[in-house]
Write a protein that holds these residues in place. Structure first.
Motif, mmCIF file in Angstrom:
data_model
loop_
_atom_site.group_PDB
_atom_site.id
_atom_site.type_symbol
_atom_site.label_atom_id
_atom_site.label_comp_id
_atom_site.label_asym_id
_atom_site.label_seq_id
_atom_site.Cartn_x
_atom_site.Cartn_y
_atom_site.Cartn_z
ATOM 1 N N MET A 206 -96.619 -32.155 -7.895
ATOM 2 C CA MET A 206 -96.678 -33.502 -7.327
ATOM 3 C C MET A 206 -96.763 -33.448 -5.804
ATOM 4 O O MET A 206 -97.438 -34.273 -5.178
ATOM 5 N N GLN A 207 -96.101 -32.468 -5.196
ATOM 6 C CA GLN A 207 -96.214 -32.307 -3.743
ATOM 7 C C GLN A 207 -97.654 -31.988 -3.346
ATOM 8 O O GLN A 207 -98.162 -32.516 -2.354
ATOM 9 N N VAL A 208 -98.304 -31.140 -4.136
ATOM 10 C CA VAL A 208 -99.704 -30.813 -3.859
ATOM 11 C C VAL A 208 -100.572 -32.054 -4.010
ATOM 12 O O VAL A 208 -101.418 -32.360 -3.159
ATOM 13 N N ALA A 209 -100.362 -32.787 -5.105
ATOM 14 C CA ALA A 209 -101.160 -33.996 -5.339
ATOM 15 C C ALA A 209 -100.968 -35.005 -4.217
ATOM 16 O O ALA A 209 -101.929 -35.635 -3.755
ATOM 17 N N ALA A 210 -99.723 -35.165 -3.748
ATOM 18 C CA ALA A 210 -99.451 -36.133 -2.693
ATOM 19 C C ALA A 210 -100.069 -35.722 -1.371
ATOM 20 O O ALA A 210 -100.371 -36.574 -0.526
ATOM 21 N N ARG A 211 -100.281 -34.429 -1.181
ATOM 22 C CA ARG A 211 -100.893 -33.985 0.064
ATOM 23 C C ARG A 211 -102.391 -34.265 0.080
ATOM 24 O O ARG A 211 -102.961 -34.596 1.125
ATOM 25 N N PHE A 212 -103.052 -34.142 -1.061
ATOM 26 C CA PHE A 212 -104.509 -34.222 -1.081
ATOM 27 C C PHE A 212 -105.054 -35.567 -1.582
ATOM 28 O O PHE A 212 -106.248 -35.827 -1.410
ATOM 29 N N ARG B 270 -114.179 -45.684 -6.872
ATOM 30 C CA ARG B 270 -115.449 -46.304 -6.493
ATOM 31 C C ARG B 270 -115.241 -47.427 -5.489
ATOM 32 O O ARG B 270 -116.008 -47.602 -4.541
ATOM 33 N N GLU B 271 -114.203 -48.216 -5.690
ATOM 34 C CA GLU B 271 -113.966 -49.362 -4.808
ATOM 35 C C GLU B 271 -113.196 -48.979 -3.548
ATOM 36 O O GLU B 271 -113.338 -49.627 -2.512
ATOM 37 N N GLY B 272 -112.361 -47.927 -3.639
ATOM 38 C CA GLY B 272 -111.508 -47.577 -2.507
ATOM 39 C C GLY B 272 -111.934 -46.354 -1.731
ATOM 40 O O GLY B 272 -111.266 -45.979 -0.767
ATOM 41 N N GLY B 273 -113.007 -45.684 -2.165
ATOM 42 C CA GLY B 273 -113.518 -44.571 -1.378
ATOM 43 C C GLY B 273 -113.012 -43.206 -1.756
ATOM 44 O O GLY B 273 -112.964 -42.308 -0.913
ATOM 45 N N GLY B 274 -112.649 -42.984 -3.011
ATOM 46 C CA GLY B 274 -112.267 -41.639 -3.445
ATOM 47 C C GLY B 274 -110.808 -41.316 -3.209
ATOM 48 O O GLY B 274 -109.962 -42.199 -3.108
ATOM 49 N N ASN B 275 -110.504 -39.998 -3.152
ATOM 50 C CA ASN B 275 -109.135 -39.487 -3.002
ATOM 51 C C ASN B 275 -108.224 -39.965 -4.123
ATOM 52 O O ASN B 275 -107.067 -40.326 -3.902
ATOM 53 N N VAL B 276 -108.764 -39.979 -5.346
ATOM 54 C CA VAL B 276 -108.023 -40.380 -6.537
ATOM 55 C C VAL B 276 -108.010 -39.203 -7.504
ATOM 56 O O VAL B 276 -109.048 -38.578 -7.753
ATOM 57 N N LYS C 240 -97.753 -23.393 -3.621
ATOM 58 C CA LYS C 240 -97.071 -23.252 -2.339
ATOM 59 C C LYS C 240 -98.049 -22.911 -1.219
ATOM 60 O O LYS C 240 -97.876 -23.344 -0.081
ATOM 61 N N TYR C 241 -99.082 -22.137 -1.552
ATOM 62 C CA TYR C 241 -100.091 -21.850 -0.529
ATOM 63 C C TYR C 241 -100.834 -23.124 -0.127
ATOM 64 O O TYR C 241 -101.100 -23.350 1.058
ATOM 65 N N LEU C 242 -101.161 -23.971 -1.102
ATOM 66 C CA LEU C 242 -101.882 -25.207 -0.798
ATOM 67 C C LEU C 242 -101.043 -26.161 0.044
ATOM 68 O O LEU C 242 -101.581 -27.044 0.713
ATOM 69 N N LEU C 243 -99.729 -25.979 0.016
ATOM 70 C CA LEU C 243 -98.850 -26.815 0.834
ATOM 71 C C LEU C 243 -98.642 -26.243 2.233
ATOM 72 O O LEU C 243 -98.073 -26.920 3.096
ATOM 73 N N ALA C 244 -99.110 -25.020 2.457
ATOM 74 C CA ALA C 244 -98.925 -24.390 3.765
ATOM 75 C C ALA C 244 -99.845 -25.037 4.797
ATOM 76 O O ALA C 244 -100.915 -25.542 4.461
ATOM 77 N N PRO C 245 -99.444 -25.030 6.073
ATOM 78 C CA PRO C 245 -100.257 -25.672 7.117
ATOM 79 C C PRO C 245 -101.659 -25.102 7.231
ATOM 80 O O PRO C 245 -102.602 -25.816 7.590
ATOM 81 N N GLU C 246 -101.841 -23.819 6.906
ATOM 82 C CA GLU C 246 -103.160 -23.221 7.085
ATOM 83 C C GLU C 246 -104.136 -23.543 5.956
ATOM 84 O O GLU C 246 -105.323 -23.230 6.040
ATOM 85 N N ALA C 247 -103.676 -24.162 4.878
ATOM 86 C CA ALA C 247 -104.561 -24.492 3.763
ATOM 87 C C ALA C 247 -105.479 -25.652 4.145
ATOM 88 O O ALA C 247 -105.024 -26.670 4.671
ATOM 89 N N GLY C 248 -106.759 -25.502 3.886
ATOM 90 C CA GLY C 248 -107.726 -26.549 4.202
ATOM 91 C C GLY C 248 -107.791 -27.604 3.117
ATOM 92 O O GLY C 248 -107.471 -27.343 1.952
ATOM 93 N N VAL C 249 -108.239 -28.806 3.499
ATOM 94 C CA VAL C 249 -108.249 -29.916 2.544
ATOM 95 C C VAL C 249 -109.251 -29.695 1.425
ATOM 96 O O VAL C 249 -109.114 -30.272 0.339
ATOM 97 N N SER C 250 -110.263 -28.859 1.638
ATOM 98 C CA SER C 250 -111.264 -28.644 0.601
ATOM 99 C C SER C 250 -110.843 -27.604 -0.430
ATOM 100 O O SER C 250 -111.507 -27.456 -1.463
#
Length: 442
Positions: A307-313, A219-225, A258-268
């Motif tokens: 953790m790699q996925v979490a750190a990316r998003f 709430r204070e920092g704008g999401g991405n938690v 591994k797919y979510l870590l690929a360059p073609e994976a979208g942030v959503s």
């Protein structure tokens, strides 16, 4: 001369059997060898952990009494020497390019680590050594711009009423403290931070603490938690938070990590696997409380992949830990965390459990001991009476950890959905103070 490819850098200073490691985010920490392990191997192991955490190739730059060396390290642990040194037999292509003094890639900066000054090379943006003509540089002139500062503190209560009438009233001490806490929890860091909520005893408020801290930071920092239910045994974070569009858990995320870590994976695309909290603005990664622990255990490698996925998003991950302190995912969570928060109720049993965990961490290794020393303890008053016992327990932890806070009784915390807006104003301020204390070490 061709231009060399540069990767994110970590640094280590090796002096005898000791080393100081600086993460990609600028945090300095001591490295301790395991048993008879060579200090150089311990440094590479720590750098591999950093590469695994971020999911990217990193360059490790070591200096000290064994010379300066550059190693390229990937998340799988493979190392490639980039420069020649006394301990490196092979040289990767591009060595001359990386060593070219014209590039001006690194300089020295002093970092204070536990009271001692350590010289660490650090990138210098805007390096001007490529300019050989001093007359080409712009002369110094005063700026026409005034730095922007936000020194205003929103007034509330009767002060807010008078402020609305155009009368200037000095903020109260409570309002000033609230504004200071909000400034701390709204910080944005370069790189993902991790915070673990731990206590080996069940029913002491770990899930409540995870949800409340995630709400404050988002709430204070704008999401991405992200609030991550890191529990083998009946994790209930999903029961006390809202379900998203998809009925998914951590077990659904793991096969597609591994797919979510690929360059073609979208942030959503992460939205399919987490549960967004609309009012409090954070996401929940659920475990499945309907499965037995034997059906949802994950090992260290799977944890690292998640953790790699979490750190990316996400910019901040808060772990709601389980009660099995011997589980691989629990231990890996400790090794991956920047900050520990230990919740306890205002009773002797849950407080003793928190104290025993701190004792065990102090004896585990140097990094775990540092986490214990920097821990934040929360004493929650679970009933309307018992404030004196809460203060007594809080006093018992004071001096043994970095900060101790008490949370007053609030019926919105006892059962049902955990939503920040349902809390009393006094409880709002208490959780804001806890979040600020924890953020100071991030």
């Amino acid at each position: 001369m061709s231009i060399a490819t540069h990767h994110p850098r970590t640094y280590a200073t090796v002096t005898g059997p000791h080393a100081t490691f600086v993460t990609l985010d600028g945090h300095a920490e001591s490295v301790t060898p395991a048993g008879d392990e060579d200090i150089r191997h311990a440094v590479v192991r720590r750098a591999t952990d950093e590469a695994r955490r971020t999911g990217t190739l990193i360059e490790l730059v070591t200096s000290g009494d064994r010379g300066e060396h550059h190693l390229l390290i990937d998340p799988a642990g493979a190392t490639t020497p980039l420069t020649r040194g006394s301990d490196v037999d092979e040289v990767a292509p591009g060595e001359d390019e990386l060593d070219d003094p014209e590039l001006g890639l690194v300089d020295d900066v002093a970092i204070s680590v536990r009271g001692e000054e350590v010289r660490v090379p650090t990138p210098q943006p805007g390096d001007r050594r490529a300019s050989s003509n001093p007359a080409a540089e712009s002369p110094t002139r005063p700026t026409f711009l005034t730095p922007t500062t936000d020194a205003t503190t929103p007034a509330t209560g009767w002060r807010g009423f008078l402020s609305g009438l155009g009368l200037t009233v000095k903020p109260s001490a409570v309002e000033q403290r609230r504004a200071a806490d909000r400034a701390v929890v709204s910080r944005q860091w370069a790189g993902c931070r991790t915070l673990a909520v731990v206590n080996g005893k069940g029913g002491v408020g770990k899930t409540m603490t995870t949800a409340m801290l995630a709400a404050v930071y988002a709430r204070e920092g704008g999401g991405n938690v992200l609030a991550w239910d890191n529990n083998d045994t009946r994790g209930t974070l999903g029961w006390r938070t809202e379900q998203g569009t998809y009925d998914t858990t951590l077990r659904d995320l793991l096969p597609v990590a591994k797919y979510l870590l690929a360059p073609e994976a979208g942030v959503s695309e992460i939205a399919r696997f987490v549960h967004h909290q609309p009012a409090d603005r954070y996401d929940v990664l659920r475990s499945n409380p309907e499965l037995l622990a034997t059906d949802q255990r994950i090992g260290a490698a799977d944890f690292d992949l998640l953790m790699q996925v979490a750190a990316r998003f996400y910019r901040l991950v808060i772990f709601d830990s389980g009660n099995d302190e011997s589980a691989e995912r629990w231990l890996r969570m400790i090794d991956s965390s920047y900050q520990l928060v230990l919740p306890t109720l205002a009773n002797a049993e849950s407080a003793e459990s928190a104290a025993l965990l701190l004792d065990a961490l102090r004896g585990r290794d140097e990094r775990s001991a540092a986490l214990a020393a920097q821990a934040v303890v929360i004493v929650t008053q679970a009933e309307p009476t018992g404030s004196a016992e809460a203060r007594r327990i809080a006093d018992g932890f004071t001096g043994h950890v970095r900060a101790v806070h008490t949370i007053p009784f609030d019926p919105a915390l006892k059962a049902g959905p955990l939503r920040f807006d349902n809390l009393r104003p006094r409880t709002h301020d208490a959780w804001l103070a806890v979040a600020a204390s924890a953020a100071e070490a991030l």
